[in-house]
Write a protein that holds these residues in place. Structure first.
Motif, short mmCIF file in Angstrom:
data_model
loop_
_atom_site.label_atom_id
_atom_site.label_comp_id
_atom_site.label_asym_id
_atom_site.label_seq_id
_atom_site.Cartn_x
_atom_site.Cartn_y
_atom_site.Cartn_z
N LEU A 436 0.79 -1.23 0.00
CA LEU A 436 0.00 0.00 0.00
C LEU A 436 0.83 1.28 0.00
CD1 LEU A 436 -2.75 -1.02 2.60
CD2 LEU A 436 -2.82 -1.24 0.11
N THR A 437 2.15 1.18 0.13
CA THR A 437 2.98 2.38 0.12
C THR A 437 4.07 2.23 -0.94
OG1 THR A 437 4.76 1.72 1.65
CG2 THR A 437 2.67 2.44 2.63
N PRO A 438 4.66 3.34 -1.36
CA PRO A 438 5.74 3.26 -2.35
C PRO A 438 7.11 3.00 -1.72
CG PRO A 438 5.23 5.54 -1.89
CD PRO A 438 4.25 4.73 -1.09
N ARG A 439 7.16 2.72 -0.42
CA ARG A 439 8.43 2.55 0.28
C ARG A 439 9.16 1.30 -0.18
NH1 ARG A 439 8.58 7.65 1.48
NH2 ARG A 439 7.20 8.32 3.16
N SER A 440 10.49 1.39 -0.21
CA SER A 440 11.32 0.25 -0.58
C SER A 440 11.44 -0.71 0.60
CB SER A 440 12.71 0.72 -0.99
OG SER A 440 13.38 1.31 0.11
N LEU A 441 11.95 -1.90 0.33
CA LEU A 441 12.12 -2.89 1.40
C LEU A 441 13.04 -2.39 2.51
CD1 LEU A 441 12.37 -6.21 -0.67
CD2 LEU A 441 10.39 -5.32 0.54
N PRO A 442 14.20 -1.77 2.20
CA PRO A 442 15.03 -1.24 3.29
C PRO A 442 14.33 -0.16 4.10
CG PRO A 442 16.32 -1.45 1.28
CD PRO A 442 14.89 -1.68 0.89
N GLU A 443 13.55 0.70 3.43
CA GLU A 443 12.82 1.75 4.16
C GLU A 443 11.80 1.13 5.10
OE1 GLU A 443 12.84 5.48 1.03
OE2 GLU A 443 11.36 3.89 0.78
N ILE A 444 11.09 0.11 4.63
CA ILE A 444 10.11 -0.57 5.48
C ILE A 444 10.83 -1.20 6.68
CG2 ILE A 444 8.46 -2.48 5.59
CD1 ILE A 444 7.84 -1.90 2.62
N GLY A 445 11.96 -1.85 6.41
CA GLY A 445 12.72 -2.47 7.50
C GLY A 445 13.12 -1.48 8.57
N ARG A 446 13.50 -0.26 8.17
CA ARG A 446 13.89 0.75 9.16
C ARG A 446 12.72 1.14 10.05
NH1 ARG A 446 17.27 2.92 4.87
NH2 ARG A 446 15.65 4.41 4.27
N HIS A 447 11.50 1.10 9.51
CA HIS A 447 10.32 1.42 10.32
C HIS A 447 9.94 0.30 11.28
CE1 HIS A 447 9.68 4.74 7.47
NE2 HIS A 447 8.84 5.24 8.34
N PHE A 448 10.51 -0.88 11.08
CA PHE A 448 10.20 -2.01 11.94
C PHE A 448 11.44 -2.45 12.73
CE2 PHE A 448 6.68 -2.07 9.03
CZ PHE A 448 5.61 -2.53 9.78
N GLY A 449 12.03 -1.49 13.40
CA GLY A 449 13.14 -1.81 14.29
C GLY A 449 14.47 -1.99 13.63
N GLY A 450 14.64 -1.46 12.42
CA GLY A 450 15.93 -1.55 11.75
C GLY A 450 16.21 -2.90 11.13
N ARG A 451 15.15 -3.62 10.72
CA ARG A 451 15.35 -4.92 10.09
C ARG A 451 15.86 -4.74 8.66
NH1 ARG A 451 11.66 -5.73 14.05
NH2 ARG A 451 11.71 -7.79 15.05
N ASP A 452 16.62 -5.75 8.18
CA ASP A 452 17.16 -5.63 6.83
C ASP A 452 16.10 -6.05 5.80
OD1 ASP A 452 17.19 -8.45 6.55
OD2 ASP A 452 19.18 -8.56 7.42
N HIS A 453 16.41 -5.78 4.52
CA HIS A 453 15.41 -5.99 3.47
C HIS A 453 15.06 -7.46 3.28
CE1 HIS A 453 19.05 -6.91 1.18
NE2 HIS A 453 18.27 -7.49 0.28
N THR A 454 15.98 -8.37 3.62
CA THR A 454 15.67 -9.79 3.45
C THR A 454 14.60 -10.24 4.45
OG1 THR A 454 17.52 -10.37 4.92
CG2 THR A 454 17.97 -10.33 2.57
N THR A 455 14.62 -9.67 5.65
CA THR A 455 13.58 -9.99 6.64
C THR A 455 12.23 -9.51 6.15
OG1 THR A 455 15.22 -9.79 8.41
CG2 THR A 455 12.89 -9.69 9.04
N VAL A 456 12.19 -8.31 5.60
CA VAL A 456 10.93 -7.77 5.08
C VAL A 456 10.44 -8.62 3.91
CG1 VAL A 456 9.80 -5.75 4.09
CG2 VAL A 456 11.59 -5.45 5.82
N LEU A 457 11.34 -8.98 3.02
CA LEU A 457 10.97 -9.80 1.87
C LEU A 457 10.41 -11.15 2.31
CD1 LEU A 457 10.91 -10.09 -1.20
CD2 LEU A 457 13.26 -10.95 -1.09
N HIS A 458 11.02 -11.75 3.33
CA HIS A 458 10.51 -13.02 3.85
C HIS A 458 9.09 -12.85 4.38
CE1 HIS A 458 10.27 -16.80 6.07
NE2 HIS A 458 9.94 -16.09 7.15
N ALA A 459 8.85 -11.76 5.13
CA ALA A 459 7.52 -11.51 5.68
C ALA A 459 6.49 -11.32 4.56
CB ALA A 459 7.55 -10.29 6.59
N VAL A 460 6.86 -10.54 3.53
CA VAL A 460 5.94 -10.30 2.42
C VAL A 460 5.58 -11.60 1.72
CG1 VAL A 460 5.74 -9.21 0.14
CG2 VAL A 460 6.70 -7.92 2.06
N ARG A 461 6.57 -12.43 1.43
CA ARG A 461 6.30 -13.71 0.75
C ARG A 461 5.49 -14.65 1.62
NH1 ARG A 461 12.32 -14.55 -2.03
NH2 ARG A 461 11.95 -13.12 -3.80
N LYS A 462 5.76 -14.65 2.91
CA LYS A 462 5.02 -15.50 3.85
C LYS A 462 3.53 -15.14 3.85
CE LYS A 462 4.59 -18.23 7.55
NZ LYS A 462 4.82 -19.70 7.50
#
Length: 486
Positions: A436-462
């Motif tokens: 729902l937002t134009p934010r990149s995976l690293p940007e999203i990760g920073r909003h969730f406690g500084g997680r890296d983009h691979t963690t965000v990608l895993h969550a999205v695919r899950k």
């Protein structure tokens, strides 16, 4: 530091070592490293402790923030200490080192030669720093790049940006202001970056001696992290405190407690020193929930100039200007008034969408050879017209809605906790942020406690997998989307 310690009596050095250990213990490793790592003991005599530091800024900072603490710690080691004297290292050190050198002619001669070499080196270093400073000011190498097209001359004024433009012009002219900092608040494409860069360009043009620095928040973070890695944090701090006008763009991207703490120190030092600060972000300080409370408080103390979406009259003026610029560029472009009215009434989000509308009409005209008409405009711009109804969703909105729906806190979503009651809502929130937002995976990760983009990608695919295989999860995600759309 070793050069000074060799000449200081061992008893004084022992006292200084104990003072340093207590400073490290009481202030913490980070504060001690930032402010006291490069403080040297030069001498102790007649109730006065002589300390030296490498920069004038460091001297002023320690005197104003830690002077009483230093005296107290030294008195606990030696009761006859009455004051602390801080000097900036330079010509004083060779003289003091020479005075403490052994009395033999050979030793004195060696000390004189060392002092001469040190003095020559200091002069060379100072000359190098001066030339470097001139070069940096000349080509603005430290600044983020400026777009030469973004000036006051081509900024379109309207009811939605009058206050912001007037404040920007006054600051660029170095006129006295009662509002500092100036905080420009606008959604994407409404002109906040244009105004910041126009201020920088105009200020440099009118007053070349004025030290002006334009940086994006990400560039500030990069510079600070690089300074830490190269152990040049003091030079970084000192360099920022010497500028006259600081402009920071996209403050919403400033993340990390250490970076925000340094930005807060910079903000306080400049404002307290009557230097102008201008900050731009996509929302007001109170809505930047990831921002340090001290920074938000300081920003709230200035002038907030909000730039709203352009009204019909301003959109019409922007279209006219863009079409005139296309004609000046060699394009043969005839746009009927009814087409201009249609575009101005239906493409309402921001000036970038208006630029896109002009470009599409120009491309359709040149590639097909068909004249620009209302029917062509309706066909070419249908997605832009639909986009105006879409509500803009922020990651903070998603976190707030998900927290409320699953009865967890926003701190839970950004924490390192991994129990199921928190992991699933966190993954869903990351999935919604990507969808729902134009934010990149690293940007999203920073909003969730500084997680890296691979963690965000895993969550999205899950969550994508669960939505396609588990109806209950799919229903929950759809419900959250509806809640966010209201």
């Amino acid at each position: 530091m070793a050069r000074a310690e060799e000449a200081v009596p061992s008893g004084d050095m022992d006292d200084w070592s104990r003072v340093r250990r207590r400073l490290r213990s009481e202030l913490g490793e980070e504060v001690y490293t930032s402010w006291f790592e490069r403080v040297d003991l030069e001498d102790r005599s007649n109730g006065t402790v002589h300390l030296s530091v490498p920069t004038r800024f460091l001297k002023q900072w320690i005197q104003s923030h830690y002077g009483d603490r230093l005296i107290g710690l030294w008195r606990s080691e030696c009761e006859d200490i009455r004051r602390i004297e801080l000097t900036v290292r330079g010509a004083t050190r060779p003289r003091q080192t020479l005075a403490r050198t052994a009395a033999g002619p050979e030793a004195r001669s060696a000390a004189v030669e060392a002092a001469k070499r040190g003095s020559a080196t200091s002069r060379a270093d100072a000359s190098l720093r001066t030339e470097s400073g001139r070069a940096e000011r000349a080509d603005n190498a430290f600044s983020s790049p400026l777009d030469p097209r973004l000036t006051f001359d081509n900024f379109m004024e309207g009811a939605s940006n009058t206050l912001a433009l007037a404040a920007a012009r006054q600051i660029a002219a170095a006129a006295p202001t009662t509002y500092n900092p100036l905080y420009l608040c606008a959604s994407v494409g409404l002109g906040k970056t244009h105004l910041l860069q126009a201020i920088a360009a105009d200020a440099r043009s009118k007053t070349p001696a004025r030290r002006v620095l334009y940086l994006t928040a990400e560039h500030f973070m990069y510079r600070f992290v690089a300074a830490l890695q190269s152990q040049s944090a003091i030079a970084f701090k000192d360099g920022f405190r010497g500028i006259d006008l600081l402009l920071i763009d996209d403050l919403q991207f400033l993340h990390g407690p250490q970076v925000q703490k340094e930005f807060c120190h910079t903000l306080n030092a400049l404002i307290d020193g009557a230097r102008q600060v201008v900050v731009a972000a996509d929302r007001p300080p109170v809505e930047l929930e990831s921002l340090d409370e001290r920074v938000r408080s300081r920003l709230n103390g200035g002038l907030l100039a909000q730039i709203c979406a352009p009204d019909y009259a301003l959109r019409r003026s922007i279209l006219t200007q863009r079409i005139a610029a296309a004609r000046n560029g060699g394009a043969s472009l005839a746009v009927p008034d009814d087409v201009l009215d249609y575009v101005a009434r239906h493409v309402t989000a921001n000036s970038r969408d208006l630029d896109g509308a002009v470009n599409r009409l120009l491309a359709a005209n040149q590639l097909t050879g068909a004249p620009i008409s209302l029917e062509m405009a309706e066909m070419s711009l249908r997605d832009l017209v639909r986009a105006k109804e879409r509500r803009r969703v922020r990651i903070e909105d998603i976190q707030r809605t998900v927290s409320k729906h699953y009865s967890v806190t926003r701190d839970d979503l950004t924490s390192a906790r991994r129990n199921r009651a928190i992991v699933r809502p966190r993954q869903i929130a990351m999935f919604l942020a990507k969808a729902l937002t134009p934010r990149s995976l690293p940007e999203i990760g920073r909003h969730f406690g500084g997680r890296d983009h691979t963690t965000v990608l895993h969550a999205v695919r899950k969550i994508e997998h669960l939505v396609s295989t588990d109806k209950a999860v799919a229903d929950e995600v759809e419900l959250l989307k509806r809640l966010l759309d209201n």
